[in-house]
Design an enzyme around this catalytic site. Sequence first.
Site, PDB file in Angstrom:
ATOM      1  CB  ALA A 133      -1.867 -13.954  -1.279  1.00 45.72           C
ATOM      2  CB  ALA A 134       2.773 -12.226   1.469  1.00 42.28           C
ATOM      3  CB  ALA A 135       0.851  -7.788  -1.593  1.00 40.73           C
ATOM      4  CB  SER A 136       4.157  -3.954  -1.073  1.00 39.80           C
ATOM      5  OG  SER A 136       3.000  -3.396  -1.648  1.00 39.80           O
ATOM      6  CG  LEU A 137       0.389  -1.757   0.485  1.00 38.89           C
ATOM      7  CD1 LEU A 137      -0.777  -0.918  -0.025  1.00 38.89           C
ATOM      8  CD2 LEU A 137       1.453  -0.882   1.107  1.00 38.89           C
ATOM      9  N   GLY A 138       0.163  -5.911   2.796  1.00 39.87           N
ATOM     10  CA  GLY A 138      -0.509  -6.821   3.724  1.00 39.87           C
ATOM     11  C   GLY A 138      -0.423  -8.249   3.247  1.00 39.87           C
ATOM     12  CD  GLN A 139       1.229 -11.901   6.330  1.00 38.05           C
ATOM     13  OE1 GLN A 139       2.311 -11.620   5.817  1.00 38.05           O
ATOM     14  NE2 GLN A 139       1.148 -12.662   7.418  1.00 38.05           N
ATOM     15  CB  VAL A 140      -4.828 -12.743   1.767  1.00 34.89           C
ATOM     16  CG1 VAL A 140      -6.239 -13.319   1.779  1.00 34.89           C
ATOM     17  CG2 VAL A 140      -4.836 -11.324   1.220  1.00 34.89           C
ATOM     18  CG  ASP A 289      -3.448  -2.560  -8.704  1.00 35.88           C
ATOM     19  OD1 ASP A 289      -2.726  -2.675  -9.710  1.00 35.88           O
ATOM     20  OD2 ASP A 289      -3.108  -2.942  -7.574  1.00 35.88           O
TER      21      ASP A 289
END
Length: 557
Positions: A133-140, A289
């Site tokens: 997973a990838a988002a605006s602040l980091g990735q997993v 959130d």
Amino acid sequence: MPPRRYDADAIAAYYNFRPWLILGRMLRIATLFLVFWLRLQWDHWAQRTEQNIGLRAMQLRQLLISLGPTFIKIGQALSTRPDLIRRNYLEELTLLQDKLPPFDNDLAIAIIERELNQNLGDIYAEFSPQPVAAASLGQVYRARLHSGEDVAVKVQRPHLLPVITRDLYLIRLLITWVGPWLPLNLGHDLRDVIDEFGRKLFEEIDYLNEGRNAEKFAANFREDPTVKVPAIYWPYTSERVLTLEWIQGIKLTRTECMVAAGVDPDQLIRVGVISGLRQLLEFGFFHADPHPGNLFAMADGRMAYIDFGMMDQLEEDTKESLVDAVVHLVNKDYIHLAQDFIHLGFLSPDTDIMPIVPALECVLDEVLDSSVQEFNFKTVTDRFSELMYEYPFRVPAKFALIIRSLVTQEGIALCLNPDFRIVDVSYPYIARRLLQGESAQLRRRLLDVLFKEDRLQWQRLENLIAIARTDQHFNLAPTATLGLQYLFSEEGQFLRRQIVLALTEDDRLHTEEVQRLWNLIKSDLRPLFFIDVAWGALKASVSQTLAKDEEVVAIAR
């Protein structure tokens, strides 16, 4: 380096003497917003403002996406601020997604090894070749420890702190230019809103803080078998790397997968709503959130919460004021409700509430008169957003997060069940809490609900009991025991007097109301139950009184 904790003055002091760090970024931000402003001015000149408002709202959303993580987060935050944004823009900003392409794997591994001061192979026995997973602040990434546990490894994007700090500085600087031309209700300093956002964003990029939040959240729900919180692996966690238990769950948007796994979507909705209410009304510490990427259904029916970067805490007096507002809303006491808005920070203390009271009555009467089946939280916020744009309301940061949380949870529930209404679950829970009256504050508010102008509202009492009984956790016998104990206590003196008056008011004995109430509860309570409990409560009250008298005599001697 800029400061690691949000401090607007310290950030300004850092960048004021380093103009070369901000000029290029400032030019890009200013250019994009200038183009947007010119489009708004063209609409005004051509008298096409209303026709083009949907198009301009979409263009604003696209503009924020093009400017990157900070502006995407700002757009998401503004999407919960009906005091600042007109409804057309509000609805468009709710479409913002914070998903971004992942950054380079080698860079992510370098960050992990530098932060944890070990080679990747020494930390993890297995490590996924690509982020899951990838988002605006980091990735997993998914990984496995040498001890055998499956874990999720969250890695922060490189150079995130300087990027966010610089953008917040520029936004604060440019807001005096852009603010007058944005569709904002500026009844207060917009810089305060930016500062609220900055503080929460800085907390979100501190993974040590997120780990502590997760453990606090888990402690609150330690006796709740319906909620799952991943464990934190502290030896493999730092400010920029977070290692936590891997949750094998099903995305809440995949209803067919839940059914195939034997998960009841309606029961999962109930778990989500009740756990959300407990966060707000019992613990005061809530997940701010809860979008579908942060909540998972587990095969055993539990709801799993992940990502505890955005959390907030309600103080005890705030929770009490919130309950006061609910009671005044139920009683349609709009003058006191307007005063509650002042206590809660929605209105400034010097606000003249009298012009606002008729507007509250107009908006909320229609909501209260609708049936439970017709009611949903999104409708209420939409109606209220118009009111907040016309009057000097502002949404305090904590309540902006609460609104975001409630609307998001209801949206998830509606995806699982289009006929869902949040009050179908929340009404029984709140009724149970009031009737059980675990604290003096709740008992006082129950009396406020049941008595209006010193007259017992028999129908309200019947409704409360009937609604509470639809909650599977409600047991009438212990509740009745608590009620009788309170009735015979020193604290219950006022209630005893009011019940006598209620039974004999209007110069008649209210046997019909008592009979209806007994028919409602007789299946749960045997007649001798009241005698046993009343006798026990009376003995306890007499013993307490005698003990106080002996204490007074002893002091006098």
